[in-house]
Design a protein around this motif. Structure first.
Motif, mmCIF file in Angstrom:
data_model
loop_
_atom_site.group_PDB
_atom_site.id
_atom_site.type_symbol
_atom_site.label_atom_id
_atom_site.label_comp_id
_atom_site.label_asym_id
_atom_site.label_seq_id
_atom_site.Cartn_x
_atom_site.Cartn_y
_atom_site.Cartn_z
ATOM 1 N N UNK A 417 8.243 -8.769 11.607
ATOM 2 C CA UNK A 417 6.816 -8.962 11.392
ATOM 3 C C UNK A 417 6.120 -7.618 11.157
ATOM 4 N N UNK A 418 4.994 -7.663 10.469
ATOM 5 C CA UNK A 418 4.139 -6.499 10.242
ATOM 6 C C UNK A 418 2.729 -6.901 10.656
ATOM 7 N N UNK A 419 2.390 -6.730 11.945
ATOM 8 C CA UNK A 419 1.083 -7.203 12.420
ATOM 9 C C UNK A 419 -0.105 -6.522 11.754
ATOM 10 N N UNK A 420 0.039 -5.252 11.345
ATOM 11 C CA UNK A 420 -1.069 -4.580 10.669
ATOM 12 C C UNK A 420 -1.336 -5.217 9.311
ATOM 13 N N UNK A 421 -0.276 -5.489 8.558
ATOM 14 C CA UNK A 421 -0.433 -6.141 7.257
ATOM 15 C C UNK A 421 -0.964 -7.561 7.440
ATOM 16 N N UNK A 422 -0.495 -8.245 8.458
ATOM 17 C CA UNK A 422 -0.998 -9.592 8.716
ATOM 18 C C UNK A 422 -2.492 -9.565 9.014
ATOM 19 N N UNK A 423 -2.933 -8.533 9.748
ATOM 20 C CA UNK A 423 -4.362 -8.412 10.044
ATOM 21 C C UNK A 423 -5.157 -8.157 8.769
ATOM 22 N N UNK A 424 -4.643 -7.271 7.911
ATOM 23 C CA UNK A 424 -5.326 -6.983 6.654
ATOM 24 C C UNK A 424 -5.447 -8.249 5.806
ATOM 25 N N UNK A 425 -4.368 -8.991 5.681
ATOM 26 C CA UNK A 425 -4.395 -10.205 4.846
ATOM 27 C C UNK A 425 -5.351 -11.234 5.427
ATOM 28 N N UNK A 426 -5.417 -11.323 6.748
ATOM 29 C CA UNK A 426 -6.356 -12.254 7.383
ATOM 30 C C UNK A 426 -7.792 -11.830 7.092
ATOM 31 N N UNK A 427 -8.050 -10.513 7.151
ATOM 32 C CA UNK A 427 -9.405 -10.016 6.870
ATOM 33 C C UNK A 427 -9.763 -10.242 5.395
ATOM 34 N N UNK A 428 -8.810 -10.021 4.499
ATOM 35 C CA UNK A 428 -9.069 -10.270 3.084
ATOM 36 C C UNK A 428 -9.360 -11.752 2.875
ATOM 37 N N UNK A 429 -8.615 -12.600 3.552
ATOM 38 C CA UNK A 429 -8.836 -14.045 3.413
ATOM 39 C C UNK A 429 -10.192 -14.484 3.912
ATOM 40 N N UNK A 430 -10.773 -13.693 4.799
ATOM 41 C CA UNK A 430 -12.086 -14.047 5.338
ATOM 42 C C UNK A 430 -13.241 -13.416 4.601
ATOM 43 N N UNK A 431 -12.904 -12.634 3.567
ATOM 44 C CA UNK A 431 -13.964 -11.952 2.789
ATOM 45 C C UNK A 431 -14.846 -12.973 2.068
#
Length: 431
Positions: A417-431
């Motif tokens: 897993x890459x939790x930092x990348x997962x966080x970024x993708x979640x934030x992008x999805x919430x844009x």
């Protein structure tokens, strides 16, 4: 600028010198003239303490083993409390016998990242005690032998732990030919085992230049994006959702394909100008530095190369160091709120000393980096002793702390897993 010097005077570990061991006089003379007289990072108080310790070493060095001598010198270097004033402990595998294990520190905890032979069952184990002492106490005892902040020091701790002679010199091991580790294996079973060292190996020291996460992930089919293609220093990938992923694993040097940092930066600008992405993810987790001038134009341009409403999501870690930090500083200064930082704190303060070079001691072969010029990324660094590139192209940022702190655990790494990348993708999805 630097944290107050709070280290107690270190014992010089007067273990008997090995029979036939080389003397230390020429090393001490070179240390004084080639390193100590040049480094500018010491505060007056730290320099006075370093002078006291050097005098003690000059009086007693004949009684020291090679390991004890090098450890004592590392402690003198560490008094500068500056990440770039550095005793190259990652060279120790070439001079001192080492454990046949690959240790790694993640989220402040110690793990066996890889093991072979009769110790293969320890791969993935968490080490809770070393020679009977709890890991946090061992980490604290080793802290005075490195300068800089904890995020940086933890990257180098395994080089102490994997060298029983060094651990014995630090009074953290009973023997210099082995080390007792205890903890919990990946299957949950407890273990306690004395592991014998293997001979010094120059190839192991050369391998130390590669971040351990990349080395450990090299053979894994499930490695996340940031650990893939470990030989490449620079990577540009277009991801689903019209996202550009840009990774720097250094700020200088060439990948096996011959591409350097400047050429790569120009390629990224051309690619993003031709087709502006909706979002950019800039991965600086493994950027340990190089030349800050190589990437400045790209960092200053990146916020303007993203489509309207998009952001530059910048992932950092304790391995982000030197020119890697400079790059993030130029980017944040140029992009302001359009630059979002995710991950773990970078590996140095925003004011430090750098711009020296390594010297090699003639007897031991130890290499030491001295620092001669100031960097200050909070003020723009206009003092006379500031690095010329920073004076001409200032960085003024209040902080580079992550806007979204995300810690990588060993469980994350083991699971691919890459939790930092997962966080970024979640934030992008919430844009």
């Amino acid at each position: 600028m630097r944290a107050a010097i709070a280290f107690a005077a270190l014992a010089l570990s007067l273990s008997p010198a090995a029979a036939g061991a080389a003397g230390h006089d020429a090393d001490l003379a070179a240390f004084r003239t080639e390193f100590f007289a040049r480094d500018a990072a010491y505060s007056p108080e730290a320099r006075a303490e370093a002078e006291r310790r050097l005098a003690a070493l000059e009086a007693d060095s004949a009684a020291l083993s090679n390991a004890a001598f090098e450890l004592a010198l590392a402690g003198v270097v560490a008094l500068a409390d500056n990440g770039h004033t550095y005793y190259a402990i990652d060279d120790w595998p070439a001079r001192f016998a080492r454990l046949p294990l690959t240790l790694i520190v993640l989220d402040g905890k110690l793990y066996v990242g890889a093991a072979a032979g009769g110790d293969a069952d320890l791969a993935g184990a968490e080490v809770l005690r070393i020679e009977g002492e709890r890991w946090p106490k061992v980490e604290k005892a080793l802290a005075p032998y490195q300068g800089g902040i904890d995020a940086r020091k933890r990257q180098k701790l395994p080089f102490f732990l994997e060298a029983p002679e060094i651990m014995q010199a630090a009074k953290l091991a009973r023997r210099g030919d082995s080390l007792e580790l205890a903890g919990r294996r990946a299957d949950g079973k407890k273990f306690r085992r004395r592991i014998a060292s293997v001979p010094a190996d120059a190839a192991a020291a050369e391998a130390a230049a590669t971040p351990r996460l990349l080395t450990l992930a090299a053979a894994r089919a499930d490695a996340p994006l940031y650990l893939q293609e470990p030989a490449l220093l620079y990577r540009l990938r277009r991801l689903d959702g019209d996202i550009a992923y840009v990774q720097f694993r250094a700020n200088a040097g060439r990948s096996p394909d011959g591409e350097g940092a400047v050429a790569f930066s120009k390629r990224v600008i051309a690619d993003l100008e031709a087709a502006p992405p909706r979002q950019v993810i800039l991965d600086q987790r493994f950027n340990g530095g190089g030349d800050l001038n190589n990437t400045r134009d790209l960092m200053q341009a990146l916020p303007g190369l993203v489509a309207e409403g998009g952001k530059v999501w910048t992932i950092v870690s304790g391995k982000t160091f030197s020119a890697g930090i400079s790059s993030v500083g130029y980017l944040k200064q140029a992009g302001g709120d359009r630059v979002v930082i995710v991950g773990e704190p970078v590996g140095d303060r925003l004011e430090f000393w750098a711009e020296g070079r390594f010297i090699e001691l003639p007897e031991s072969g130890a290499q030491i980096l001295f620092a001669t010029e100031r960097h200050n990324y909070m003020t723009g660094c206009q003092e006379d002793d500031c690095h010329g590139s920073i004076k001409r192209h200032p960085i003024r940022v209040s902080t580079l702390d992550p806007d979204y702190p995300v810690t990588l655990t060993y469980a994350d790494f083991a699971a691919g897993r890459d939790p930092a990348m997962e966080k970024v993708m979640a934030l992008i999805g919430g844009e």
